[in-house]
Design a protein around this motif. Structure first.
Motif, short mmCIF file in Angstrom:
data_model
loop_
_atom_site.label_atom_id
_atom_site.label_comp_id
_atom_site.label_asym_id
_atom_site.label_seq_id
_atom_site.Cartn_x
_atom_site.Cartn_y
_atom_site.Cartn_z
N ASP A 51 -0.91 -4.39 7.43
CA ASP A 51 -1.56 -4.41 8.76
C ASP A 51 -1.38 -3.02 9.23
OD1 ASP A 51 1.52 -4.34 9.73
OD2 ASP A 51 1.67 -6.08 9.89
N GLU A 52 -1.21 -2.89 10.75
CA GLU A 52 -0.78 -1.49 11.33
C GLU A 52 0.20 -0.69 11.55
OE1 GLU A 52 -1.03 -2.70 16.11
OE2 GLU A 52 -1.82 -3.50 15.35
N ASP A 53 1.31 -1.59 10.94
CA ASP A 53 2.68 -0.99 10.60
C ASP A 53 2.96 -1.37 9.64
OD1 ASP A 53 2.53 -1.73 13.50
OD2 ASP A 53 3.73 -3.92 13.34
N LYS A 70 -4.98 -3.28 8.37
CA LYS A 70 -5.22 -1.60 7.98
C LYS A 70 -5.52 -1.67 6.86
CE LYS A 70 -2.53 2.26 8.74
NZ LYS A 70 -1.31 3.26 8.59
N ALA A 71 -4.93 -2.07 5.76
CA ALA A 71 -5.54 -2.00 4.75
C ALA A 71 -5.52 -2.88 3.35
CB ALA A 71 -4.84 -0.05 4.38
N VAL A 72 -5.58 -3.26 1.87
CA VAL A 72 -5.52 -4.13 1.05
C VAL A 72 -4.86 -2.83 -0.19
CG1 VAL A 72 -7.85 -3.98 0.83
CG2 VAL A 72 -6.10 -5.97 0.25
N ASP A 120 3.12 17.22 11.78
CA ASP A 120 3.15 16.56 12.85
C ASP A 120 5.05 16.48 12.79
OD1 ASP A 120 1.32 17.84 13.81
OD2 ASP A 120 0.44 15.41 14.08
N LYS A 121 5.35 16.18 11.08
CA LYS A 121 6.36 15.46 10.92
C LYS A 121 7.12 14.05 11.52
CE LYS A 121 7.86 19.52 8.30
NZ LYS A 121 7.77 19.02 7.16
N VAL A 122 6.04 13.64 11.85
CA VAL A 122 5.85 12.21 12.36
C VAL A 122 5.57 11.09 11.45
CG1 VAL A 122 5.78 12.70 14.69
CG2 VAL A 122 4.18 12.45 13.83
N CYS A 123 6.12 10.19 11.44
CA CYS A 123 5.63 8.54 10.72
C CYS A 123 4.79 7.86 12.39
CB CYS A 123 6.49 8.31 10.57
SG CYS A 123 5.83 6.75 9.16
N PRO A 124 3.04 7.89 11.41
CA PRO A 124 2.18 7.19 12.69
C PRO A 124 3.29 5.47 12.51
CG PRO A 124 1.18 8.82 11.96
CD PRO A 124 2.38 8.88 10.81
N GLY A 162 1.21 -11.25 1.07
CA GLY A 162 1.57 -9.30 2.29
C GLY A 162 1.27 -10.19 4.07
N ASN A 163 0.77 -8.89 4.76
CA ASN A 163 0.55 -9.69 6.06
C ASN A 163 -0.60 -9.75 6.25
OD1 ASN A 163 1.51 -5.89 6.61
ND2 ASN A 163 3.11 -7.45 7.04
#
Length: 625
Positions: free
Chosen positions: A462-464, A418-420, A556-560, A384-385
């Motif tokens: 990662d953050e993306d 961000k996560a694993v 909010d209908k958005v993907c952060p 991954g990242n």
């Protein structure tokens, strides 16, 4: 050439060890699947050719008194990010990103003059790391199960024997009884490395206690998790260790036949195992009256068709029997009625590879590593990242921080962690939080936070990364791989996938989140097999830890993370547009209109958000939000 008893084994080991010492230099070219894809086989052949052209002897037979250079095809060195790799002993140099044109420098500088080719060595912050052991990627690892991978010829039984190979089997077969072996494996605390973490010694004792005269030992090498390649690398790099572990398992449970179940997508692993089994038979280490013990044992390879569900024990044994790979209701369990309805020891590759280590070095040495309830080490596929991807081995209890930031080198391109995702489709996502980042990795600690070690896949994000999309991806995999036998898994995964696809398309509602959780809980509690019960883990963990991200998608209908196309909008900045019309000419659905030399506009109802216009705009006037 037969090894008839323990004395013969030790004699052969000494002979092979002495002969190896006559190889003044050993060139270990990584021939794991990753490096082979990068051209390592051609590099191996070219180095052999150049060595011969320089009048040096290669391919030394360990039964002959000859001196020369050993050029070998090894298993995976682990540092997959930097392949193709070459390790050169006795200097312990590790050359990275080797190409065919580098071979002459390697031969002329290192093999002939003993000097390093520094441009091929690992560098970080202008610091040069000459030896493999110095490289940060390796420094914090404890490579025990992977100890031989990358350090010997993976297709040579003589080298394995020279490294105390089959000595543990000889000890077990000639100086221990079945109950003693089961007790030693039990006392070690070895838990199955394939997912559930069941105590191996307890499982073996249960099989031993069965009265049926026919028993089996089965090694699960199916490894279907996306991003996981630990078992594959052990099969490719140290196949004899698996055979030895199965041999000990057979003797300890009074089973005379073993099967290794390997997915057909692992052709190199299958080939190395075949070579190793034939060599073991030739040396009398498989077959009849092994080491004069009176014990008979042989191993067969069975290739699976790549069904993820065949990683589950009862589905796997059904597949070996020629039936469709589908789990069955338990009890009876595999230890009572497994392969062909007989008591069966079923462990994965890494579990069996630990067995010779425990018998040879003892329980206390094994328990030096790990935690109270999760002893030993664990191999992970780090992907991954992360800067350094590859195959690693660390003591149980090592933290995510140590793995991701010390061994893995952190997140590339200055991005934040961000996560694993741990444990593949059956695992869960852990977020960047001190309580998780410093969590000791063990069977019990991960279970408490809704994740699991699984077979050992570890995907860093990662953050993306959009966590809703991650959940959708894993659910898509699980839904496709469901065998369909039980309704909760067959229908539940389908419904969860439909909801997740609705959310990433921008059509989700808050009510969908409640429904998603309810279905996930139902599948977890009612599915037939272990794979079905854990199928909802990625959904439940992301819902719990990234709830705000789900709300952003449905409210909010958005993907952060700006990943979900259904929630993005592409528009043209009138202040930047020069009216060149290139965007309109490249739009596949004619969603862009305007006059030349005037700002163009995008019809959002027609736009399919393919991004073609963004790619061709020379003025960066087209934006996606």
């Amino acid at each position: 050439m037969l090894i008839k008893n323990y004395k013969d084994l030790i004699s052969f080991a000494d002979t092979f060890k002495n002969s190896l010492e006559k190889q003044s230099i050993k060139v270990l070219v990584c021939a794991g699947t990753g490096c082979l894809a990068g051209g390592s086989l051609a590099i191996y052949e070219k180095i052999k050719k150049l060595v011969k052209e320089n009048g040096l002897l290669v391919d030394v037979d360990l039964l002959k008194e000859e001196k020369g250079i050993g050029v070998k095809k090894s298993g995976c060195h682990g540092f997959c990010e930097a392949g193709p790799l070459i390790r050169i002993e006795p200097f312990n140099y590790l050359y990275l990103h080797v190409k065919l044109e580098d071979c002459e420098d390697i031969v002329n500088h290192t093999l002939i003059n003993g000097t390093p080719v520094e441009r091929l060595m690992y560098k970080d912050n202008n610091k040069l790391y000459k030896t493999q052991e110095e490289i940060p990627f390796y420094q914090k690892q404890t490579r025990i199960v992977l100890g031989n991978c990358g350090n010997m010829d993976a297709e040579n039984i003589q080298e394995y024997i020279s490294k105390d190979g089959y000595k543990a089997a000889a000890i077990a077969l000639t100086s221990m009884d079945s109950k003693e072996i089961c007790k030693q494996i039990s006392d070690s605390g070895l838990r199955g490395r394939g997912g559930g973490g069941y105590l191996a010694g307890k499982k073996w004792s249960q099989v031993l206690s069965q009265n049926n005269p026919t028993k089996y030992v089965v090694c699960n090498g199916d490894e279907g998790d996306p991003g996981a390649f630990m078992d594959r690398s052990i099969m490719e790099g140290d196949p004899h260790k698996i055979i030895e572990g199965m041999l000990i398992g057979g003797f300890s449970t009074k089973a005379n036949t073993g099967y290794i179940y390997v997915r057909a997508e692992y052709p190199m692993a299958v080939e190395r195992l075949r070579i190793a089994i034939n060599q073991a038979r030739e040396y009398g280490l498989l077959g009849e009256n092994i080491l004069g013990s009176g014990f008979d044992f042989d191993i067969h390879i069975n290739q699976g068709a790549g069904a993820f569900v065949c990683g589950e024990g009862s589905a796997l044994t059904a597949s070996i029997e020629g039936e469709r790979g589908m789990p069955r209701v338990k009890p009876p369990r595999t230890v009572e009625q497994g392969l062909f309805g007989c008591p069966t020891v079923l462990n994965n590759v890494e579990t069996f590879a630990n067995v010779p280590i425990i018998i040879l070095n003892g329980v206390e040495e094994f328990k030096k590593y790990g935690t109270k309830n999760s002893s030993g080490t664990k191999a992970f596929a780090l992907t991954g990242n992360v800067v350094n991807t590859g195959l690693i081995e660390v003591p149980m209890g090592t933290t995510l921080r140590d793995i991701i930031f010390d061994i893995g080198g952190g997140i590339p391109n200055g991005k934040s962690f961000k996560a694993v995702q741990i444990g593949g489709p059956s695992g869960g996502c852990l977020t960047f939080d001190e309580s998780y980042l410093d969590l000791p990795l063990s069977f019990d600690s991960l279970k408490k936070v809704g994740a699991m070690i699984g077979s050992g896949g570890m995907v860093v994000m990662d953050e993306d990364t959009c966590m809703v999309e991650v959940a959708r991806f894993f659910m898509s995999f699980t839904q496709r791989e469901s065998c369909g036998k039980c309704i909760p898994c067959r229908e539940g995964t389908k419904r969860m996938l439909e909801i997740l696809e609705k959310i990433v398309a921008g059509n989700g509602t808050v009510d969908d989140l409640e429904l998603l959780k309810d279905i996930a809980d139902t599948v977890k509690n009612t599915a037939l097999c272990g794979l079905g019960k854990t199928a909802a883990n990625p959904v439940l963990s992301t819902l719990n830890l990234f709830h705000d991200e789900y709300l952003a998608h449905v409210v909010d209908k958005v993907c952060p993370a700006k990943v979900c196309k259904g929630l993005s909008t592409i528009y043209i900045d009138a202040n930047l547009c020069k009216g060149c019309s290139k965007c309109a000419r490249n739009c596949p659905v004619d969603a862009i209109s305007g006059k030349v030399r005037e700002p163009f506009v995008i019809d959002s109802k027609k736009c399919i958000k393919c991004g073609a216009c963004i790619e061709v705009c020379s003025f960066r006037a087209i934006l996606e939000v």
